[in-house]
Scaffold this motif. Structure first.
Motif, PDB file in Angstrom:
ATOM      1  N   ARG A 178       0.849  -1.201   0.000  1.00  0.00           N
ATOM      2  CA  ARG A 178       0.000   0.000   0.000  1.00  0.00           C
ATOM      3  C   ARG A 178       0.876   1.240   0.000  1.00  0.00           C
ATOM      4  NH1 ARG A 178      -3.210  -2.793   3.825  1.00  0.00           N
ATOM      5  NH2 ARG A 178      -4.287  -4.270   2.496  1.00  0.00           N
ATOM      6  N   LYS A 179       1.984   1.157   0.681  1.00  0.00           N
ATOM      7  CA  LYS A 179       2.901   2.300   0.724  1.00  0.00           C
ATOM      8  C   LYS A 179       3.692   2.403  -0.576  1.00  0.00           C
ATOM      9  CE  LYS A 179       5.804   4.671   3.969  1.00  0.00           C
ATOM     10  NZ  LYS A 179       6.690   4.558   5.106  1.00  0.00           N
ATOM     11  N   TYR A 180       4.211   1.286  -1.028  1.00  0.00           N
ATOM     12  CA  TYR A 180       4.984   1.260  -2.272  1.00  0.00           C
ATOM     13  C   TYR A 180       4.392   0.254  -3.243  1.00  0.00           C
ATOM     14  CZ  TYR A 180       8.266   3.622   0.819  1.00  0.00           C
ATOM     15  OH  TYR A 180       8.829   4.485   1.719  1.00  0.00           O
ATOM     16  N   PRO A 181       3.354   0.654  -3.976  1.00  0.00           N
ATOM     17  CA  PRO A 181       2.755  -0.264  -4.944  1.00  0.00           C
ATOM     18  C   PRO A 181       3.721  -0.558  -6.090  1.00  0.00           C
ATOM     19  CG  PRO A 181       1.757   1.917  -5.104  1.00  0.00           C
ATOM     20  CD  PRO A 181       2.706   1.954  -3.941  1.00  0.00           C
ATOM     21  N   LEU A 182       3.338  -1.495  -6.943  1.00  0.00           N
ATOM     22  CA  LEU A 182       4.246  -1.923  -8.014  1.00  0.00           C
ATOM     23  C   LEU A 182       4.712  -0.748  -8.880  1.00  0.00           C
ATOM     24  CD1 LEU A 182       2.551  -5.313  -9.029  1.00  0.00           C
ATOM     25  CD2 LEU A 182       4.593  -4.949  -7.621  1.00  0.00           C
ATOM     26  N   ALA A 183       3.859   0.234  -9.066  1.00  0.00           N
ATOM     27  CA  ALA A 183       4.220   1.382  -9.904  1.00  0.00           C
ATOM     28  C   ALA A 183       5.400   2.153  -9.320  1.00  0.00           C
ATOM     29  CB  ALA A 183       3.021   2.306 -10.050  1.00  0.00           C
ATOM     30  N   GLU A 184       5.630   1.997  -8.026  1.00  0.00           N
ATOM     31  CA  GLU A 184       6.793   2.658  -7.415  1.00  0.00           C
ATOM     32  C   GLU A 184       7.954   1.694  -7.236  1.00  0.00           C
ATOM     33  OE1 GLU A 184       6.929   5.404  -3.931  1.00  0.00           O
ATOM     34  OE2 GLU A 184       4.783   5.530  -4.418  1.00  0.00           O
ATOM     35  N   LEU A 185       7.599   0.453  -6.904  1.00  0.00           N
ATOM     36  CA  LEU A 185       8.636  -0.547  -6.624  1.00  0.00           C
ATOM     37  C   LEU A 185       9.423  -0.927  -7.884  1.00  0.00           C
ATOM     38  CD1 LEU A 185      10.039  -2.689  -4.876  1.00  0.00           C
ATOM     39  CD2 LEU A 185       8.056  -4.166  -5.185  1.00  0.00           C
ATOM     40  N   LEU A 186       8.704  -1.160  -8.968  1.00  0.00           N
ATOM     41  CA  LEU A 186       9.393  -1.674 -10.161  1.00  0.00           C
ATOM     42  C   LEU A 186      10.383  -0.670 -10.767  1.00  0.00           C
ATOM     43  CD1 LEU A 186       6.483  -3.836 -11.664  1.00  0.00           C
ATOM     44  CD2 LEU A 186       8.348  -4.524 -10.134  1.00  0.00           C
ATOM     45  N   PRO A 187      10.050   0.614 -10.842  1.00  0.00           N
ATOM     46  CA  PRO A 187      11.070   1.566 -11.320  1.00  0.00           C
ATOM     47  C   PRO A 187      12.298   1.627 -10.398  1.00  0.00           C
ATOM     48  CG  PRO A 187       8.889   2.543 -11.458  1.00  0.00           C
ATOM     49  CD  PRO A 187       8.730   1.257 -10.722  1.00  0.00           C
ATOM     50  N   ALA A 188      12.085   1.457  -9.092  1.00  0.00           N
ATOM     51  CA  ALA A 188      13.237   1.438  -8.163  1.00  0.00           C
ATOM     52  C   ALA A 188      14.096   0.211  -8.452  1.00  0.00           C
ATOM     53  CB  ALA A 188      12.752   1.424  -6.715  1.00  0.00           C
ATOM     54  N   ALA A 189      13.444  -0.922  -8.729  1.00  0.00           N
ATOM     55  CA  ALA A 189      14.177  -2.155  -9.057  1.00  0.00           C
ATOM     56  C   ALA A 189      14.976  -1.959 -10.348  1.00  0.00           C
ATOM     57  CB  ALA A 189      13.201  -3.316  -9.214  1.00  0.00           C
ATOM     58  N   ARG A 190      14.365  -1.275 -11.296  1.00  0.00           N
ATOM     59  CA  ARG A 190      15.058  -1.014 -12.565  1.00  0.00           C
ATOM     60  C   ARG A 190      16.293  -0.133 -12.327  1.00  0.00           C
ATOM     61  NH1 ARG A 190      13.766  -1.274 -17.581  1.00  0.00           N
ATOM     62  NH2 ARG A 190      11.596  -1.637 -17.184  1.00  0.00           N
ATOM     63  N   TYR A 191      16.116   0.877 -11.479  1.00  0.00           N
ATOM     64  CA  TYR A 191      17.228   1.780 -11.165  1.00  0.00           C
ATOM     65  C   TYR A 191      18.393   0.977 -10.570  1.00  0.00           C
ATOM     66  CZ  TYR A 191      19.914   5.590  -9.061  1.00  0.00           C
ATOM     67  OH  TYR A 191      20.926   6.446  -8.710  1.00  0.00           O
ATOM     68  N   PHE A 192      18.055   0.044  -9.668  1.00  0.00           N
ATOM     69  CA  PHE A 192      19.099  -0.766  -9.034  1.00  0.00           C
ATOM     70  C   PHE A 192      19.851  -1.576 -10.090  1.00  0.00           C
ATOM     71  CE2 PHE A 192      21.182  -4.105  -6.775  1.00  0.00           C
ATOM     72  CZ  PHE A 192      21.518  -3.554  -5.549  1.00  0.00           C
ATOM     73  N   THR A 193      19.106  -2.207 -10.993  1.00  0.00           N
ATOM     74  CA  THR A 193      19.728  -3.029 -12.046  1.00  0.00           C
ATOM     75  C   THR A 193      20.647  -2.173 -12.903  1.00  0.00           C
ATOM     76  OG1 THR A 193      17.697  -4.296 -12.101  1.00  0.00           O
ATOM     77  CG2 THR A 193      19.208  -4.671 -13.910  1.00  0.00           C
ATOM     78  N   GLU A 194      20.183  -0.991 -13.236  1.00  0.00           N
ATOM     79  CA  GLU A 194      20.984  -0.117 -14.106  1.00  0.00           C
ATOM     80  C   GLU A 194      22.282   0.322 -13.419  1.00  0.00           C
ATOM     81  OE1 GLU A 194      17.175   1.611 -16.579  1.00  0.00           O
ATOM     82  OE2 GLU A 194      18.187   2.927 -15.135  1.00  0.00           O
ATOM     83  N   GLN A 195      22.167   0.657 -12.126  1.00  0.00           N
ATOM     84  CA  GLN A 195      23.350   1.126 -11.402  1.00  0.00           C
ATOM     85  C   GLN A 195      24.335  -0.012 -11.164  1.00  0.00           C
ATOM     86  OE1 GLN A 195      22.607   4.440 -11.898  1.00  0.00           O
ATOM     87  NE2 GLN A 195      23.867   4.663 -10.071  1.00  0.00           N
ATOM     88  N   ASN A 196      23.772  -1.171 -10.845  1.00  0.00           N
ATOM     89  CA  ASN A 196      24.551  -2.300 -10.372  1.00  0.00           C
ATOM     90  C   ASN A 196      25.046  -3.207 -11.491  1.00  0.00           C
ATOM     91  OD1 ASN A 196      24.956  -4.759  -8.388  1.00  0.00           O
ATOM     92  ND2 ASN A 196      24.437  -2.987  -7.174  1.00  0.00           N
ATOM     93  N   LYS A 197      24.406  -3.097 -12.627  1.00  0.00           N
ATOM     94  CA  LYS A 197      24.749  -3.889 -13.819  1.00  0.00           C
ATOM     95  C   LYS A 197      24.730  -5.385 -13.542  1.00  0.00           C
ATOM     96  CE  LYS A 197      26.802  -0.091 -16.176  1.00  0.00           C
ATOM     97  NZ  LYS A 197      26.217   0.837 -15.240  1.00  0.00           N
ATOM     98  N   ARG A 198      23.835  -5.807 -12.695  1.00  0.00           N
ATOM     99  CA  ARG A 198      23.645  -7.220 -12.393  1.00  0.00           C
ATOM    100  C   ARG A 198      22.161  -7.516 -12.337  1.00  0.00           C
ATOM    101  NH1 ARG A 198      27.437 -11.310 -10.503  1.00  0.00           N
ATOM    102  NH2 ARG A 198      29.326 -10.594 -11.479  1.00  0.00           N
ATOM    103  N   MET A 199      21.812  -8.724 -12.735  1.00  0.00           N
ATOM    104  CA  MET A 199      20.413  -9.151 -12.649  1.00  0.00           C
ATOM    105  C   MET A 199      19.952  -9.150 -11.193  1.00  0.00           C
ATOM    106  SD  MET A 199      19.636 -12.632 -14.638  1.00  0.00           S
ATOM    107  CE  MET A 199      18.502 -12.674 -15.984  1.00  0.00           C
ATOM    108  N   ILE A 200      18.785  -8.649 -10.923  1.00  0.00           N
ATOM    109  CA  ILE A 200      18.241  -8.817  -9.576  1.00  0.00           C
ATOM    110  C   ILE A 200      17.396 -10.100  -9.573  1.00  0.00           C
ATOM    111  CG2 ILE A 200      18.222  -6.362  -9.007  1.00  0.00           C
ATOM    112  CD1 ILE A 200      15.146  -6.495  -9.449  1.00  0.00           C
ATOM    113  N   THR A 201      17.042 -10.541  -8.383  1.00  0.00           N
ATOM    114  CA  THR A 201      16.193 -11.734  -8.266  1.00  0.00           C
ATOM    115  C   THR A 201      14.828 -11.320  -7.728  1.00  0.00           C
ATOM    116  OG1 THR A 201      18.073 -13.180  -7.874  1.00  0.00           O
ATOM    117  CG2 THR A 201      15.951 -13.976  -7.097  1.00  0.00           C
TER     118      THR A 201
END
Ligand code: SAH
Ligand code: SF4
Length: 374
Positions: free
Chosen positions: A254-277
């Motif tokens: 409710r605090k962080y719905p998918l519309a907020e969570l998924l872009p954050a996950a994408r940001y992590f992947t881009e910065q980290n250059k590794r697949m997340i799980t």
């Protein structure tokens, strides 16, 4: 938040810089810092007096400033041939769990056990996921950095006791996962300092790629972690591929719905250059439909993420069940067909691996010291 202040801090909470500052303040030479750190992390001493190249006066001074280990091993449960589950008592008598998993790994022409340590970062958890034993027991407090690091030192001690290893200089485990009790990103500063100590040459010297932080989805902190110096791996506990399903079991959605969570996950992947799980517990009739599998495939492809399906571990007192094998396989097939990299947890010992928080819950219940039950 309730904060526990120990009578004396533990030295395992210090990094090289803070140790140098303290030594200087105490009038001791700077070169002693590396000697002390070597005794702590390479030799893993259990007593100040084992620091044989440190003068007695300095050893006494150290003992006045700090304690060594801030936790005591009170139970070690060998539930199967591949897992040791440890229950530790902290100085305020809180209980935490640490699990050592020995998963067999077949190498080229040889068999080697891959050792993973699952550490806790809070006593209980405030996020109240409906399926989780840690959430069920309520939240008591954050762990300190020393309490996180000491779990790993204790695992080293355990292994030192069980085996005669020539290479005592190195930790005997291969991976560290922050998948025990608590939400790592809700104890952010402690996590970051612990990562520094784990990764640094003067500390454990443990490669960042062998450390995984699992989160229930605190979007702003995922972005913050992406910008941190230690480039760890990230696992996101998704457990629902749509807001409707995720919301039913994870209040955080409710605090962080998918519309907020998924872009954050994408940001992590881009910065980290590794697949997340993306972790996805399979719960019967809740999130195990083929529609959920298709929606999950969409998310995973979009994020270029790996999916780890985990058949649900039943928790006493909770209604959820693990789907049949047939249903689990059908779910995974949908993902594979859509080109998603997916694994399903099948190894022995899974009963204990994914269910951190249960041993503590059980012991607290027996003692009648449970903090709160939702
Ligand atoms: N708070 C963090 C890390 C601790 S939980 C997080 O939620 O990611 C570690 C993992 O165990 C999470 O993926 C969590 O959803 C999962 N888990 C919790 N209870 C479980 C259970 N009964 N069966 C299977 N997995 C469970
Ligand atoms: Fe907390 Fe993670 Fe359990 Fe959710 S799954 S209650 S965030 S430990």
């Amino acid at each position: 938040m309730k904060k526990f202040v120990p009578v004396k801090p533990s030295i395992y909470g210090e990094n090289r810089e803070s140790l140098l500052t303290a030594l200087k303040r105490g009038g001791h030479p700077a070169f002693r810092a590396d000697q002390i750190l070597s005794w702590l992390y390479k030799k893993r001493v259990r007593d100040w007096n084992e620091m044989s190249n440190i003068p007695k006066s300095l050893r006494e001074w150290l003992a006045e400033q700090w304690t060594l280990l801030p936790l005591e091993r009170i139970l070690c449960k060998n539930s199967s041939d591949v897992t040791d589950k440890m229950l530790f008592a902290l100085e305020d008598h809180s209980l935490i769990e640490t699990v050592l998993i020995r998963a067999p790994q077949i190498g080229v022409g040889q068999e080697k056990a891959r050792h993973t340590v699952c550490v806790s970062i809070q006593v209980g958890c405030a996020y109240g996921c409906r399926f989780c034993a840690s959430g069920l027991a309520g939240f008591k407090r954050n762990l300190s950095t020393a309490e996180v690091i000491a779990q790993l030192i204790q695992i080293c001690h355990l292994e030192d006791e069980q085996t005669v290893r020539a290479d005592k200089d190195y930790p005997s485990f291969d991976n560290i996962v922050f998948m025990g009790m608590g939400e790592p990103l809700a104890n952010f500063d402690t996590l970051v300092r612990a990562l520094e100590i784990l990764n640094a040459d003067w500390g454990f010297g443990f490669g960042a790629r062998r450390i995984t932080v699992s989160t229930s989805g605190l979007a702003p902190q995922i972005r913050q972690l992406a910008d941190e110096a230690v480039p760890v791996r990230l696992a996101i506990s998704l457990h629902g591929a749509t807001d409707e399903v995720r919301e039913q079991i994870m209040p955080i959605n409710r605090k962080y719905p998918l519309a907020e969570l998924l872009p954050a996950a994408r940001y992590f992947t881009e910065q980290n250059k590794r697949m997340i799980t993306l972790e996805f517990i399979l719960i019967e009739d809740l999130n195990d439909s083929l529609e959920q599998a298709a929606a999950l495939a969409e998310i995973a492809r979009d994020l270029h993420a790996h999916v780890n399906c985990i058949p649900y571990n039943t928790v006493q007192g909770l209604p959820w069940k693990r789907p049949s094998m047939k249903r689990q396989e059908a779910f995974v097939r949908v993902l594979r067909k859509r080109g998603v990299s997916v694994t399903i947890r099948r190894e022995k010992g899974h009963d204990i691996e994914a269910a951190c928080g249960q041993l503590r819950l059980q012991t607290e219940k027996e003692r009648g010291t449970l903090v709160s039950v939702e």
